[in-house]
Design a protein around this motif. Sequence first.
Motif, mmCIF file in Angstrom:
data_model
loop_
_atom_site.group_PDB
_atom_site.id
_atom_site.type_symbol
_atom_site.label_atom_id
_atom_site.label_comp_id
_atom_site.label_asym_id
_atom_site.label_seq_id
_atom_site.Cartn_x
_atom_site.Cartn_y
_atom_site.Cartn_z
ATOM 1 N N GLU A 34 74.142 17.077 20.065
ATOM 2 C CA GLU A 34 74.159 18.297 20.876
ATOM 3 C C GLU A 34 72.872 19.095 20.722
ATOM 4 O O GLU A 34 72.407 19.732 21.663
ATOM 5 C CB GLU A 34 75.371 19.164 20.508
ATOM 6 N N THR A 38 70.549 19.958 23.955
ATOM 7 C CA THR A 38 70.163 21.318 24.316
ATOM 8 C C THR A 38 68.646 21.462 24.343
ATOM 9 O O THR A 38 68.085 22.161 25.198
ATOM 10 C CB THR A 38 70.770 22.328 23.342
ATOM 11 N N LEU A 267 71.116 21.689 31.662
ATOM 12 C CA LEU A 267 72.254 20.972 31.100
ATOM 13 C C LEU A 267 72.982 20.193 32.189
ATOM 14 O O LEU A 267 73.402 19.045 31.971
ATOM 15 C CB LEU A 267 73.203 21.972 30.435
ATOM 16 N N ASP A 279 81.079 25.950 32.868
ATOM 17 C CA ASP A 279 81.037 25.316 31.551
ATOM 18 C C ASP A 279 79.616 25.218 31.009
ATOM 19 O O ASP A 279 79.383 25.376 29.804
ATOM 20 C CB ASP A 279 81.649 23.912 31.614
ATOM 21 N N ASP A 280 78.649 24.942 31.891
ATOM 22 C CA ASP A 280 77.252 24.860 31.469
ATOM 23 C C ASP A 280 76.780 26.204 30.926
ATOM 24 O O ASP A 280 76.072 26.265 29.914
ATOM 25 C CB ASP A 280 76.365 24.436 32.649
ATOM 26 N N GLN A 282 78.710 28.593 29.677
ATOM 27 C CA GLN A 282 79.425 28.909 28.438
ATOM 28 C C GLN A 282 78.838 28.162 27.236
ATOM 29 O O GLN A 282 78.704 28.727 26.148
ATOM 30 C CB GLN A 282 80.898 28.556 28.592
ATOM 31 N N LYS A 283 78.470 26.888 27.434
ATOM 32 C CA LYS A 283 77.944 26.089 26.329
ATOM 33 C C LYS A 283 76.623 26.638 25.800
ATOM 34 O O LYS A 283 76.312 26.483 24.620
ATOM 35 C CB LYS A 283 77.763 24.639 26.780
ATOM 36 N N LEU A 284 75.857 27.272 26.680
ATOM 37 C CA LEU A 284 74.527 27.732 26.292
ATOM 38 C C LEU A 284 74.455 29.237 26.032
ATOM 39 O O LEU A 284 73.408 29.741 25.621
ATOM 40 C CB LEU A 284 73.512 27.360 27.376
ATOM 41 N N GLU A 311 80.270 34.887 21.572
ATOM 42 C CA GLU A 311 81.442 34.024 21.722
ATOM 43 C C GLU A 311 82.672 34.817 22.145
ATOM 44 O O GLU A 311 83.481 34.341 22.965
ATOM 45 C CB GLU A 311 81.706 33.280 20.413
#
Length: 333
Positions: A34, A38, A267, A279-280, A282-284, A311
């Motif tokens: 991961e 990133t 991403l 989702d992209d 949120q992940k970053l 978060e």
Amino acid sequence: MLQSVPSSDELTDLVGTTDRMRSAIEHVVTGRPELVRTTLAVLLAEGHLLLEDVPGVGKTTLAKALARTIDCTVGRIQFTPDLMPSDLTGVNIFRTQTNEFEFRPGPVFAHVVIGDEINRASPKTQSALLECMQEGQATVDGRTYRLPRPFFVVATQNPVEMEGTYPLPEAQRDRFMARLTVGYPSVESELDMLDLQETSDPLAGLKPVTDAAHVARLIDVTRRLYASPAVKRYVVDLVGATREETGLRLGASPRAAIQLLRAAKGLAAIDGRDHVLPDDVQKLASSVLAHRLLPSTESRLSGRSTESIVESLVARVAVPTADVAGAGARRAL
């Protein structure tokens, strides 16, 4: 006239190239897929990366491995307290043969610039990177020089040993698209690392899988990915929530919203999609936003980090549904 989203051939080429880069880097930086993913997303988003962690976990190794997968120029800077801005940007040297000044470019005139322990340098030297990172240019003695494209800065810093260091000011941190921590590897990954590096340096055998011109084209492809109005509104709502959060005394800037969207496109491109999903984002969100925020006194005293605050905001801010976000890209004619 608006540009159309990338074609399937363009996305196939992008995914194939980034897969080869990931495979090469993961051969050196084991057990942290991961992190590598990133890092490549930030590269495709034409951002800059800050790696922050204790010594010996592979920060510089990751930066070197990325640079070696691209056939391009690489500048390496070891930041120290006596480093001057001209040591980064370059100097004009007077040539007696021609009675003229000749510009000798510094290490920032490279496609990939690796800056070790950036917080060891004085604020004056740190600020020399501001124009380079934001404008893609350097001004020396009143003359402006364009930097090559792609231009990717990977800086490292040690957050533990702070004696003799100069913490990056907010304006400098805001220029970095993302801040990542490498972390300690798992037991299995560390055993693999010992086997791999017991008798040789895996970096020595790393070969380029692409070149600078190709990476520049992939960056242009990534820029053209589709982001629906709902996804853009989600980015704005998330960034806006940081400005209203009582646990923060400084929220994220509008630049943070722009870079969060661009990173999300990076991403999505790696995943082979022509559009961005919530989702992209949120992940970053934590990697892109946390280092730009300043916690309130109450948060610091309670040990609440900016990462945990981001978060909690991600969990609280309403997410657009798949239909509203646009499960498929609409081509603009």
